[in-house]
Design a protein around this motif. Structure first.
Motif, PDB file in Angstrom:
ATOM      1  N   ASP A  64       0.856  -1.191   0.000  1.00  0.00           N
ATOM      2  CA  ASP A  64       0.000   0.000   0.000  1.00  0.00           C
ATOM      3  C   ASP A  64       0.891   1.240   0.000  1.00  0.00           C
ATOM      4  O   ASP A  64       1.678   1.451   0.921  1.00  0.00           O
ATOM      5  N   LYS A  66       1.217   5.644  -1.397  1.00  0.00           N
ATOM      6  CA  LYS A  66       0.447   6.861  -1.633  1.00  0.00           C
ATOM      7  C   LYS A  66       0.588   7.327  -3.085  1.00  0.00           C
ATOM      8  O   LYS A  66       1.682   7.378  -3.639  1.00  0.00           O
ATOM      9  N   SER A  71      -4.502   6.333  -1.408  1.00  0.00           N
ATOM     10  CA  SER A  71      -3.707   5.105  -1.291  1.00  0.00           C
ATOM     11  C   SER A  71      -3.980   4.202  -2.482  1.00  0.00           C
ATOM     12  O   SER A  71      -5.094   4.158  -3.009  1.00  0.00           O
TER      13      SER A  71
END
Length: 213
Positions: A64, A66, A71
């Motif tokens: 995960d 940014k 996200s």
């Protein structure tokens, strides 16, 4: 009697030498020694117990990150490593990657994978980025590893990955002279791994005819 008991304990300890190989956060363990690592329900497997010696391990970054203020999941191609596992726990690690742009740049310039040992030592891992073809090219990880091993003369025996080409062929770096080494069985294994399905089938027929003549 005491000597016999000590010998049995010693043999048992030798045959059961093992270590735990783990992966850090955002690293997915895909295959070990040619076999797919199957997730348990919703939880992925993040560690396995292996015997000491050489093992072939396939992982990928799946984390995960940014993208601006949102996200997203960033996933790489599989990376294959030949890891010599000693009788100590170890973990495959990467630097912390927090943004998509950071992750893309990191893997495009050549990812720096590492093996962190239980004793505090950290070793660099030199791996191969596996290349698949077509849609869902990486859905069958076992087939992908088998194809790579076949093309590179690698077999997995008794849980250990063996590069038959290194065992059976020696190249002098100064003169370029190629020397065939290893016994006949090693040579047969190396060429068999490189053969096509049709060649393997023809070889089996020929071998059966030879055995009965």
């Amino acid at each position: 009697m005491k000597n016999k008991l000590w010998l049995l304990v010693a043999l048992f300890s030798v045959t059961t030498q093992a270590a735990t190989l783990a992966v850090a956060d955002n690293i997915q363990l895909l295959a070990v020694d040619g076999k797919e690592v199957i997730s348990q329900g919703w939880s992925s497997v993040d560690k396995v117990e292996l015997s000491t010696g050489q093992h072939q391990v396939v992982v990928r970054f799946n984390g995960d990150v940014k993208r601006g203020s949102k996200s997203t999941i960033y996933t790489t191609r599989p990376y294959l490593f030949e890891i010599d596992l000693a009788d100590a726990d170890a973990e495959i690690t990467l630097p912390r990657l927090t943004t998509e742009s950071q992750a893309i740049a990191f893997f495009e310039r050549g990812a720096t994978w590492q093996l962190a040992l239980d004793n505090g030592m950290v070793k660099p891992l030199v791996g191969v980025e596996l290349q698949g073809d077509g849609f869902a090219a990486y859905s069958d990880i076992e087939a992908l590893v088998t194809a790579y091993n076949s093309a590179n003369g690698i077999v997995v025996e008794k849980g250990n990955a063996i590069d038959l080409q290194q065992v059976a062929v020696n190249v002098d770096n100064k003169t370029g002279k190629v020397e065939i080494t290893g016994d006949a069985l090693t040579q047969l294994k190396m060429w068999y791994t490189k053969a096509s399905k049709e060649d393997k089938k023809a070889f089996k027929i020929w071998m059966a005819e030879k055995d009965f003549n």
